[in-house]
Design a protein around this motif. Structure first.
Motif, PDB file in Angstrom:
ATOM      1  N   LEU A   5       0.796  -1.184  -0.047  1.00  0.00           N
ATOM      2  CA  LEU A   5      -0.084  -0.004  -0.026  1.00  0.00           C
ATOM      3  C   LEU A   5       0.783   1.221   0.156  1.00  0.00           C
ATOM      4  CD1 LEU A   5      -2.920   0.089  -0.021  1.00  0.00           C
ATOM      5  CD2 LEU A   5      -3.008   0.484   2.447  1.00  0.00           C
ATOM      6  N   ASP A   6       0.683   2.045  -0.983  1.00  0.00           N
ATOM      7  CA  ASP A   6       1.506   3.564  -1.056  1.00  0.00           C
ATOM      8  C   ASP A   6       0.753   4.469  -0.447  1.00  0.00           C
ATOM      9  OD1 ASP A   6       3.666   4.549  -2.262  1.00  0.00           O
ATOM     10  OD2 ASP A   6       2.495   5.238  -3.756  1.00  0.00           O
ATOM     11  N   THR A   7       1.105   4.569   0.939  1.00  0.00           N
ATOM     12  CA  THR A   7       0.382   5.535   1.752  1.00  0.00           C
ATOM     13  C   THR A   7       0.832   5.496   3.363  1.00  0.00           C
ATOM     14  OG1 THR A   7      -1.877   6.196   2.752  1.00  0.00           O
ATOM     15  CG2 THR A   7      -1.435   3.848   3.039  1.00  0.00           C
ATOM     16  N   THR A  27       6.179   4.492   1.993  1.00  0.00           N
ATOM     17  CA  THR A  27       5.908   6.054   2.505  1.00  0.00           C
ATOM     18  C   THR A  27       6.768   6.861   1.374  1.00  0.00           C
ATOM     19  OG1 THR A  27       7.083   5.923   4.357  1.00  0.00           O
ATOM     20  CG2 THR A  27       5.035   5.221   4.787  1.00  0.00           C
ATOM     21  N   ASN A  28       6.522   8.126   1.486  1.00  0.00           N
ATOM     22  CA  ASN A  28       7.529   8.747   1.103  1.00  0.00           C
ATOM     23  C   ASN A  28       7.231  10.160   1.746  1.00  0.00           C
ATOM     24  OD1 ASN A  28       5.533  10.405  -0.370  1.00  0.00           O
ATOM     25  ND2 ASN A  28       5.727   9.150  -2.069  1.00  0.00           N
ATOM     26  N   PRO A  29       8.164  11.358   1.884  1.00  0.00           N
ATOM     27  CA  PRO A  29       7.866  12.423   2.706  1.00  0.00           C
ATOM     28  C   PRO A  29       6.560  13.416   2.319  1.00  0.00           C
ATOM     29  CG  PRO A  29      10.268  12.212   1.688  1.00  0.00           C
ATOM     30  CD  PRO A  29       9.648  11.431   1.027  1.00  0.00           C
ATOM     31  N   VAL A  82      14.779   1.054   4.184  1.00  0.00           N
ATOM     32  CA  VAL A  82      14.985   2.592   3.742  1.00  0.00           C
ATOM     33  C   VAL A  82      15.111   3.034   2.560  1.00  0.00           C
ATOM     34  CG1 VAL A  82      16.878   4.268   4.274  1.00  0.00           C
ATOM     35  CG2 VAL A  82      16.605   2.468   6.048  1.00  0.00           C
ATOM     36  N   LYS A  83      14.141   3.855   2.279  1.00  0.00           N
ATOM     37  CA  LYS A  83      14.069   4.351   0.884  1.00  0.00           C
ATOM     38  C   LYS A  83      15.424   5.390   0.619  1.00  0.00           C
ATOM     39  CE  LYS A  83       9.733   4.536  -1.385  1.00  0.00           C
ATOM     40  NZ  LYS A  83       8.562   5.519  -1.547  1.00  0.00           N
ATOM     41  N   VAL A  84      16.128   5.126  -0.352  1.00  0.00           N
ATOM     42  CA  VAL A  84      17.349   5.887  -0.734  1.00  0.00           C
ATOM     43  C   VAL A  84      17.087   6.442  -2.032  1.00  0.00           C
ATOM     44  CG1 VAL A  84      19.839   5.788  -1.119  1.00  0.00           C
ATOM     45  CG2 VAL A  84      18.674   4.134   0.774  1.00  0.00           C
ATOM     46  N   PRO A 128      10.600   1.836  -9.905  1.00  0.00           N
ATOM     47  CA  PRO A 128      10.492   2.870 -11.109  1.00  0.00           C
ATOM     48  C   PRO A 128       9.035   3.540 -10.828  1.00  0.00           C
ATOM     49  CG  PRO A 128      10.124   0.503 -11.404  1.00  0.00           C
ATOM     50  CD  PRO A 128      10.593   0.560 -10.194  1.00  0.00           C
ATOM     51  N   PHE A 129       8.886   4.605 -11.120  1.00  0.00           N
ATOM     52  CA  PHE A 129       7.963   5.580 -11.051  1.00  0.00           C
ATOM     53  C   PHE A 129       7.273   5.727 -12.441  1.00  0.00           C
ATOM     54  CE2 PHE A 129       8.454   8.729  -6.906  1.00  0.00           C
ATOM     55  CZ  PHE A 129       8.878   7.664  -6.315  1.00  0.00           C
ATOM     56  N   VAL A 130       5.961   4.629 -12.373  1.00  0.00           N
ATOM     57  CA  VAL A 130       5.453   4.711 -13.930  1.00  0.00           C
ATOM     58  C   VAL A 130       4.612   5.989 -14.044  1.00  0.00           C
ATOM     59  CG1 VAL A 130       5.738   2.305 -14.085  1.00  0.00           C
ATOM     60  CG2 VAL A 130       3.670   3.094 -12.976  1.00  0.00           C
ATOM     61  N   GLY A 131       3.688   6.304 -13.108  1.00  0.00           N
ATOM     62  CA  GLY A 131       2.782   7.342 -13.483  1.00  0.00           C
ATOM     63  C   GLY A 131       3.374   8.490 -13.882  1.00  0.00           C
ATOM     64  N   ARG A 132       4.474   8.818 -13.194  1.00  0.00           N
ATOM     65  CA  ARG A 132       5.103  10.336 -13.376  1.00  0.00           C
ATOM     66  C   ARG A 132       5.712  10.179 -14.652  1.00  0.00           C
ATOM     67  NH1 ARG A 132       7.946  12.539  -7.430  1.00  0.00           N
ATOM     68  NH2 ARG A 132       5.822  11.620  -6.320  1.00  0.00           N
ATOM     69  N   LEU A 133       6.451   9.109 -15.225  1.00  0.00           N
ATOM     70  CA  LEU A 133       6.767   8.973 -16.593  1.00  0.00           C
ATOM     71  C   LEU A 133       5.485   9.081 -17.658  1.00  0.00           C
ATOM     72  CD1 LEU A 133       9.198   5.829 -15.977  1.00  0.00           C
ATOM     73  CD2 LEU A 133       9.957   8.200 -17.147  1.00  0.00           C
ATOM     74  N   VAL A 162       6.667  -1.683  -8.547  1.00  0.00           N
ATOM     75  CA  VAL A 162       6.367  -0.610  -9.484  1.00  0.00           C
ATOM     76  C   VAL A 162       5.609   0.446  -8.652  1.00  0.00           C
ATOM     77  CG1 VAL A 162       4.610  -0.108 -11.497  1.00  0.00           C
ATOM     78  CG2 VAL A 162       5.787  -2.473 -11.215  1.00  0.00           C
ATOM     79  N   ALA A 163       5.829   1.585  -8.853  1.00  0.00           N
ATOM     80  CA  ALA A 163       5.492   2.740  -7.852  1.00  0.00           C
ATOM     81  C   ALA A 163       4.916   3.890  -8.993  1.00  0.00           C
ATOM     82  CB  ALA A 163       6.621   3.377  -7.082  1.00  0.00           C
ATOM     83  N   SER A 164       4.312   4.718  -8.089  1.00  0.00           N
ATOM     84  CA  SER A 164       3.630   5.920  -8.910  1.00  0.00           C
ATOM     85  C   SER A 164       2.499   5.516  -9.661  1.00  0.00           C
ATOM     86  CB  SER A 164       4.553   6.746  -9.717  1.00  0.00           C
ATOM     87  OG  SER A 164       3.789   7.786 -10.119  1.00  0.00           O
ATOM     88  N   ILE A 165       1.624   4.333  -9.114  1.00  0.00           N
ATOM     89  CA  ILE A 165       0.509   3.610  -9.706  1.00  0.00           C
ATOM     90  C   ILE A 165      -0.708   4.750  -9.783  1.00  0.00           C
ATOM     91  CG2 ILE A 165      -0.984   1.964  -9.502  1.00  0.00           C
ATOM     92  CD1 ILE A 165       1.302  -0.139  -9.127  1.00  0.00           C
ATOM     93  N   ARG A 166      -1.247   4.621 -10.985  1.00  0.00           N
ATOM     94  CA  ARG A 166      -2.385   5.797 -11.218  1.00  0.00           C
ATOM     95  C   ARG A 166      -3.503   4.880 -11.496  1.00  0.00           C
ATOM     96  NH1 ARG A 166       1.151   9.266  -9.813  1.00  0.00           N
ATOM     97  NH2 ARG A 166       1.693  10.831 -11.386  1.00  0.00           N
ATOM     98  N   HIS A 167      -3.517   3.848 -11.756  1.00  0.00           N
ATOM     99  CA  HIS A 167      -5.022   3.092 -12.113  1.00  0.00           C
ATOM    100  C   HIS A 167      -4.867   1.619 -12.022  1.00  0.00           C
ATOM    101  CE1 HIS A 167      -2.854   2.765 -16.174  1.00  0.00           C
ATOM    102  NE2 HIS A 167      -2.883   3.976 -16.243  1.00  0.00           N
TER     103      HIS A 167
HETATM  104  O1  G3P Z   1       5.935   6.553  -3.265  1.00  0.00           O
HETATM  105  C1  G3P Z   1       6.409   6.687  -4.327  1.00  0.00           C
HETATM  106  C2  G3P Z   1       5.503   6.931  -5.345  1.00  0.00           C
HETATM  107  O2  G3P Z   1       4.579   5.833  -5.669  1.00  0.00           O
HETATM  108  C3  G3P Z   1       4.775   8.030  -5.645  1.00  0.00           C
HETATM  109  O3  G3P Z   1       3.601   8.217  -6.540  1.00  0.00           O
HETATM  110  O4  G3P Z   1       1.683   9.374  -7.124  1.00  0.00           O
HETATM  111  O5  G3P Z   1       3.335  10.632  -6.108  1.00  0.00           O
HETATM  112  O6  G3P Z   1       3.749   9.819  -8.403  1.00  0.00           O
HETATM  113  P1  G3P Z   1       2.923   9.530  -7.223  1.00  0.00           P
END
Ligand code: G3P
Length: 214
Positions: A5-7, A27-29, A82-84, A128-133, A162-167
């Motif tokens: 879960l990305d939250t 998580t991220n900042p 640890v996320k680097v 890898p951040f797929v949504g941002r790409l 696989v991160a930055s998932i949008r759908h």
């Molecule tokens: O946690 C990293 C990544 O999943 C961030 O996603 O939606 O901010 O591009 P997003």
């Protein structure tokens, strides 16, 4: 395939964990900034309800600072990863952390060469951040396909998140490619349940059931 879960939202983590769908959390900042409480308390609360890995991001941009943060985070719970950030100073920290048995997730990966470097340097997870790409007109899933191929071909001791998932389709494509993990926002996990034919079919069954003598 594992679902993370990305939250950093504890209520969402508890809800989906109770359903047996959560193998870990990232998580991220930015996600931490949306929650109430101190950073350490937020992470410790998450770790107390999740059995699997919980990724926590270092925000230093020098190797010594990243190492110091990583060593501190690792004392908070046994399941900390640890996320680097993928910068040279972050990559330099990876072999040290591997030697110290502190698990790492190299983040902000946007290309196959970046992932290859992180895996060679000994990261445990590569994100890898797929949504941002996709957002800038690139094909995020093509990058994932390359990374999965490289990882399996050479047998790196790393897992692809696989991160930055949008759908939901990002999750399905990740599974089709053999990615180890999709880290999914709660809203996308919710959408994975939806199909109008399920709703329509259930409504019809319940209506017909009313005419059945019990
Ligand atoms: O946690 C990293 C990544 O999943 C961030 O996603 O939606 O901010 O591009 P997003």
């Amino acid at each position: 395939m594992k679902f993370f879960l990305d939250t950093a939202r504890l209520s969402d983590i508890k809800y989906w964990t109770d359903m047996g769908l959560v193998d870990g959390v990232t998580t991220n900042p930015s996600l931490i900034a949306k929650e109430e409480g101190t950073f350490k308390d937020i992470i410790r609360d998450i770790c107390s309800v999740v059995d699997g890995p919980v990724s926590v991001e270092a925000t230093s941009t020098d190797t010594d600072g990243i190492l110091a943060e990583a060593r501190e985070f690792a004392t908070w719970s046994d399941n900390i990863v640890v996320k680097v950030p993928f910068i040279k100073e972050g990559v330099r920290a990876l072999p040290f952390l591997r030697d110290e048995d502190i698990a790492t997730n190299t983040t902000l990966i946007f290309s196959a060469p970046q992932a290859l470097i992180a895996m060679k340097a000994g990261t445990n997870y590569v994100s890898p951040f797929v949504g941002r790409l996709d957002d800038i007109g690139h094909n995020g899933m093509e990058v994932v396909a390359d990374i999965v191929t490289m990882c399996t071909t050479y047998g790196f001791d790393a897992e692809v998140i696989v991160a930055s998932i949008r759908h939901p389709l990002h999750v399905v494509e990740s599974a089709r490619m053999g990615a180890d993990i999709a880290t999914i926002p709660a809203g996308v996990l919710d959408k994975m349940f939806m199909h109008p034919l399920t709703d329509k079919g259930l409504a019809a069954f319940l209506k017909d059931w009313q005419s059945v003598t019990q």
